[in-house]
Write a protein that holds these residues in place. Structure first.
Motif, mmCIF file in Angstrom:
data_model
loop_
_atom_site.group_PDB
_atom_site.id
_atom_site.type_symbol
_atom_site.label_atom_id
_atom_site.label_comp_id
_atom_site.label_asym_id
_atom_site.label_seq_id
_atom_site.Cartn_x
_atom_site.Cartn_y
_atom_site.Cartn_z
ATOM 1 N N UNK A 288 76.827 83.210 182.114
ATOM 2 C CA UNK A 288 76.187 84.373 182.773
ATOM 3 C C UNK A 288 77.231 85.071 183.646
ATOM 4 N N UNK A 289 77.960 84.273 184.424
ATOM 5 C CA UNK A 289 78.961 84.858 185.343
ATOM 6 C C UNK A 289 80.078 85.571 184.577
ATOM 7 N N UNK A 290 80.377 85.108 183.361
ATOM 8 C CA UNK A 290 81.424 85.748 182.553
ATOM 9 C C UNK A 290 80.910 87.042 181.914
ATOM 10 N N UNK A 291 79.690 86.983 181.336
ATOM 11 C CA UNK A 291 79.195 88.110 180.524
ATOM 12 C C UNK A 291 78.662 89.261 181.389
ATOM 13 N N UNK A 292 77.968 88.927 182.481
ATOM 14 C CA UNK A 292 77.286 89.961 183.291
ATOM 15 C C UNK A 292 78.211 91.107 183.729
ATOM 16 N N UNK A 293 79.361 90.823 184.345
ATOM 17 C CA UNK A 293 80.207 91.947 184.782
ATOM 18 C C UNK A 293 80.781 92.742 183.618
ATOM 19 N N UNK A 294 81.096 92.069 182.485
ATOM 20 C CA UNK A 294 81.629 92.783 181.316
ATOM 21 C C UNK A 294 80.569 93.719 180.744
ATOM 22 N N UNK A 295 79.349 93.194 180.610
ATOM 23 C CA UNK A 295 78.249 94.014 180.087
ATOM 24 C C UNK A 295 77.954 95.164 181.053
ATOM 25 N N UNK A 296 78.014 94.862 182.354
ATOM 26 C CA UNK A 296 77.768 95.909 183.358
ATOM 27 C C UNK A 296 78.781 97.029 183.233
ATOM 28 N N UNK A 297 80.045 96.678 183.028
ATOM 29 C CA UNK A 297 81.080 97.695 182.900
ATOM 30 C C UNK A 297 80.813 98.569 181.667
ATOM 31 N N UNK A 298 80.413 97.929 180.564
ATOM 32 C CA UNK A 298 80.102 98.695 179.341
ATOM 33 C C UNK A 298 78.931 99.645 179.582
#
Ligand code: R1P
Length: 320
Positions: A288-298
């Motif tokens: 969750x901690x890895x994917x959340x910021x990447x998805x947020x940026x997208x």
């Protein structure tokens, strides 16, 4: 708190009854999430936020408002463009409060993108992202369970027609998610929004009569492209489809009527797979901690990339 107008309650400052926002506090481009903690994580991507600041607090550079009904609004800028993040909690009722109350205090066209979590009925794995082009609603058929039900031939669950996301928002999200996470972690298909985390998502609960053992099979038969189950996206797509051209300033109405886009809200969504319902796996905290910021940026990249239409209609937001 004293409210006026029982039809659409607002307080003396012009704040809406549940989300608690007033004109000037929200941008026309909004990312909506369920969990307020996710909203705070995403706010760290906004312009002017000190990356060394405490992870769990909202930067003093940003506007924020927590409502008495659990909505959290954060407004700032991303790459110079005003954006808001609104955490709404869970379910279609909260989506309804959010979309209607935000629409009421923002002038001009809006783009709203949901970044949620979901269960996967498909081959999408935990940590993958699904970007649904459309969504239908799975509702418990309450009458089916009534004492005097004569509905023995009816189905215990009612499946609605599909409502579509904005195609440009969807295509932009797929492109930007793929750039962040890689093509093989991004899926495009159909979402099913359920009115329960449990019964209408096919979870087995021996404490209740749910008659949902065959639900997954029925969903995939109804819409073979069904990828995901969650609890809000259908209503976002539905309200975008039924939104009227925004209450623009008088002199702009003629121009608005002449545009080919007759809805005032463009909507899209993407969900992180938290639960793999076929293999019964659940995502780890680390993923969750890895994917959340990447998805947020997208999502932020997509929000600022897709045009709102005639941006001369927009008014400035505070706190940005
Ligand atoms: C259930 O746990 C919640 O998670 C999903 C569902 O739609 C539901 O709201 O989305 P969020 O993570 O955005 O809340």
């Amino acid at each position: 708190m004293s409210m006026s107008n029982a039809n659409f309650p607002m307080d003396a400052e012009g704040r809406t009854y549940h989300v608690g926002v007033k004109r000037g506090e929200l941008a026309n481009r909004i990312i909506t999430v369920g969990d307020p903690a996710r909203a705070i994580v995403l706010s760290r991507t906004l312009d002017g936020v000190d990356p060394s600041a405490p992870v769990k607090s909202i930067s003093a550079n940003l506007f924020s408002h927590a409502s008495h009904r659990g909505f959290l609004t954060i407004t700032g800028r991303y790459k110079g463009t005003p954006v808001s993040i609104v955490a709404i909690g869970m379910g279609v009722s909260m989506m309804d409060f959010f979309v209607r109350e935000c629409r009421a205090v923002v002038d001009g066209p809006m783009t709203i993108i949901r970044l949620g979590s979901c269960g996967s009925l498909s081959d999408a794995k935990v940590g993958d992202i699904c970007v649904p082009s459309s969504s239908y609603l799975v509702q418990r058929n309450y009458d089916y369970f009534a004492e005097d039900s004569s509905a023995s031939s009816a189905s215990p669950y009612i499946l609605s027609k599909k409502f579509d996301a904005d195609p440009e928002v969807t295509a932009t999200l797929v492109k930007n998610m793929s750039a962040q996470l890689g093509d093989n972690h991004v899926w495009n298909g159909i979402n099913a929004t359920a009115d329960s985390f449990y019964s209408s998502q096919g979870r087995q609960d021996e404490n209740f009569v749910d008659n949902n053992q065959e639900l997954f099979t029925e969903l995939v038969k109804y819409e073979p492209g069904t990828l995901t189950l969650e609890m809000e996206t259908f209503l976002l797509y539905h309200l975008a489809r039924t939104s009227t051209v925004a209450p623009l300033k008088e002199e702009s109405k003629v121009k608005a009527a002449a545009t080919s886009n007759k809805h005032s809200i463009r909507a899209g969504a993407c969900m992180m797979v938290f639960a793999q319902r076929k293999s019964n796996e659940f995502i780890s905290k680390e993923d969750v901690a890895r994917v959340e910021p990447l998805a947020g940026k997208a999502v932020f990249d997509s929000l600022v990339e897709v045009s709102l239409g005639d941006e001369s209609e927009l008014h400035a937001t505070e706190g940005s």
